[in-house]
Scaffold this motif. Structure first.
Motif, PDB file in Angstrom:
ATOM      1  N   UNK A  91      -2.581 -10.465   9.807  1.00  0.00           N
ATOM      2  CA  UNK A  91      -3.523 -10.109   9.029  1.00  0.00           C
ATOM      3  C   UNK A  91      -3.333  -9.067   8.248  1.00  0.00           C
ATOM      4  N   UNK A  92      -2.282  -8.411   8.352  1.00  0.00           N
ATOM      5  CA  UNK A  92      -2.015  -7.064   7.716  1.00  0.00           C
ATOM      6  C   UNK A  92      -1.733  -7.376   6.397  1.00  0.00           C
ATOM      7  N   UNK A  93      -1.178  -8.460   5.827  1.00  0.00           N
ATOM      8  CA  UNK A  93      -0.803  -8.516   4.787  1.00  0.00           C
ATOM      9  C   UNK A  93      -1.638  -9.587   3.663  1.00  0.00           C
ATOM     10  N   UNK A  94      -2.870  -9.625   4.242  1.00  0.00           N
ATOM     11  CA  UNK A  94      -3.497 -10.834   3.406  1.00  0.00           C
ATOM     12  C   UNK A  94      -4.611  -9.906   2.628  1.00  0.00           C
ATOM     13  N   UNK A  95      -4.795 -10.554   1.670  1.00  0.00           N
ATOM     14  CA  UNK A  95      -5.814  -9.899   0.659  1.00  0.00           C
ATOM     15  C   UNK A  95      -7.226 -10.103   1.232  1.00  0.00           C
ATOM     16  N   UNK A  96      -7.654 -11.245   1.489  1.00  0.00           N
ATOM     17  CA  UNK A  96      -8.952 -11.768   2.052  1.00  0.00           C
ATOM     18  C   UNK A  96      -9.526 -11.012   3.431  1.00  0.00           C
ATOM     19  N   UNK A  97      -8.564 -10.034   3.851  1.00  0.00           N
ATOM     20  CA  UNK A  97      -9.098  -9.371   5.225  1.00  0.00           C
ATOM     21  C   UNK A  97      -9.917  -8.050   4.730  1.00  0.00           C
ATOM     22  N   UNK A  98     -10.215  -8.143   3.333  1.00  0.00           N
ATOM     23  CA  UNK A  98     -10.954  -6.917   2.882  1.00  0.00           C
ATOM     24  C   UNK A  98     -12.340  -6.804   3.774  1.00  0.00           C
ATOM     25  N   UNK A 147      -3.876  -1.903   7.815  1.00  0.00           N
ATOM     26  CA  UNK A 147      -3.865  -2.505   6.579  1.00  0.00           C
ATOM     27  C   UNK A 147      -2.821  -1.978   5.842  1.00  0.00           C
ATOM     28  N   UNK A 148      -2.409  -2.994   4.876  1.00  0.00           N
ATOM     29  CA  UNK A 148      -1.115  -2.614   4.001  1.00  0.00           C
ATOM     30  C   UNK A 148      -1.492  -2.245   2.580  1.00  0.00           C
ATOM     31  N   UNK A 149      -2.695  -2.721   2.118  1.00  0.00           N
ATOM     32  CA  UNK A 149      -3.320  -2.473   0.827  1.00  0.00           C
ATOM     33  C   UNK A 149      -3.899  -1.255   0.534  1.00  0.00           C
ATOM     34  N   UNK A 150      -3.040  -0.092   0.701  1.00  0.00           N
ATOM     35  CA  UNK A 150      -3.290   1.363   0.475  1.00  0.00           C
ATOM     36  C   UNK A 150      -4.001   1.598  -0.903  1.00  0.00           C
TER      37      UNK A 150
END
Length: 345
Positions: A91-98, A147-150
């Motif tokens: 799940x780390x690089x998925x944008x829908x995990x917001x 999460x990776x979307x910092x």
């Protein structure tokens, strides 16, 4: 005796549940740890002699139960869509995990999802408030760091620091002031996550130490509101000096210990050319320093004469030893500052 043993059991369960979240490698394991953490903290919050604690417990339970159900729903939904995978790395690089990201922000009391946090703290004792401001934030913040979307952190950093600094200016409740201070420090921790994986942990440890010193002093003197500071009775000069230094260290005033994690975050922002966020963080820190100094001024600059029979102060030597130890830790920042000054100049 029974009450003390049951509280000790709940505290042990609280610590083990957080360790469970830290050591888990799946979202389901993290969710289970958060649920055990919730169920172990609820009995510690309840106080039959205080109706506000009951109200705060209900509000905390409803908010945490709502976010936990939303978190479980998100995990199951994504699990069904992607081959029943629970791993954190997936799940780390998925944008829908917001959606998971937002639920963790609510659990940690990050602005603009902070509305429940000051209200709940207002009905708790100082010790429970400290647990809610520090230990209860470890698991959500650790999961946020996965999460990776910092880049999306910038909005929440700015909102948290602004609301945390402005919200404490017009408060007369010291618990709410500490709550808004915690929201401001969450903004700094999220900033540390953007640049270094372990910097936010160092910041969190320093924040917890300085907050513990202030909370212990407030709890010893049974101070809950701003007007009680005018009659705050501190017979020991060491206790008074510890309180003053701890507040300045919590505000991040150099050269005390609380300044060093902020200095490291500022240095990382300069290297990454994040000057706009850096200016907002520095300006909001000045506002938090204002209401910290306001507390110090009300405590030390007013001399109020009281008859001796009103001075019900219990001098606890073990507590004084603990506070002196925290004072030495805060003053260790002064030694580091002098050593760095000698090295660079």
């Amino acid at each position: 005796m029974i009450k003390n043993s049951s509280n000790l059991l709940f505290i042990n369960t609280l610590m083990l549940s957080t360790i469970m979240v830290i050591s888990s490698n799946s979202w389901i394991g993290c969710w289970m740890g958060l649920e055990i953490n919730l169920l172990s903290f609820i009995p510690l919050m309840v106080n039959k002699n205080n109706l506000l604690s009951t109200e705060a417990t209900i509000k905390y339970f409803l908010m945490q139960a709502f976010t936990s159900s939303l978190l479980l729903f998100s995990i199951i939904l994504f699990m069904i869509s992607y081959n029943f995978t629970f791993e954190l790395t997936y799940f780390k690089n998925l944008s829908f995990s917001t959606m998971i990201f937002f639920t963790l922000l609510i659990k940690s009391g990050t602005a603009p999802f902070h509305f429940w946090f000051p209200i709940v703290i207002e009905g708790l004792s100082w010790i429970n408030s400290f647990i809610l401001m520090t230990w209860q934030k470890i698991a959500p913040l650790l999961m946020i760091s996965y999460f990776s979307f910092m880049n999306s952190f910038s909005f929440f950093i700015i909102i948290s620091t602004i609301i945390g600094s402005l919200g404490g200016l017009n408060q007369i409740s010291l618990r709410k002031i500490m709550a808004f201070s915690s929201i401001n420090h969450i903004g700094w921790m999220l900033t540390a996550m953007m640049f270094n994986e372990y910097l936010w942990i160092f910041y969190f440890i320093i924040y917890s130490i300085t907050s513990l010193t202030i909370v212990l002093i407030f709890n010893m003197n049974k101070i809950f509101y701003f007007n009680q500071l005018f009659s705050m009775n501190m017979k020991s000069q060491i206790l008074k000096f510890t309180f003053f230094i701890s507040l300045l260290s919590l505000g991040g005033l150099p050269p005390f210990l609380g300044f060093f994690p902020k200095w490291m975050v500022i240095q990382s922002m300069i290297e990454m050319n994040q000057l706009f966020i850096m200016m907002i963080l520095i300006c909001t820190s000045l506002l938090t320093l204002y209401f910290y100094l306001r507390i110090c001024y009300s405590t030390f600059m007013f001399n109020i004469m009281q008859p001796n029979w009103l001075m019900n102060y219990y001098f606890n030597y073990k507590m004084m030893f603990l506070l002196i130890m925290f004072l030495m830790i805060s003053l260790a920042g002064l030694i580091q500052f002098l050593s760095l000054t000698y090295i660079f100049y």
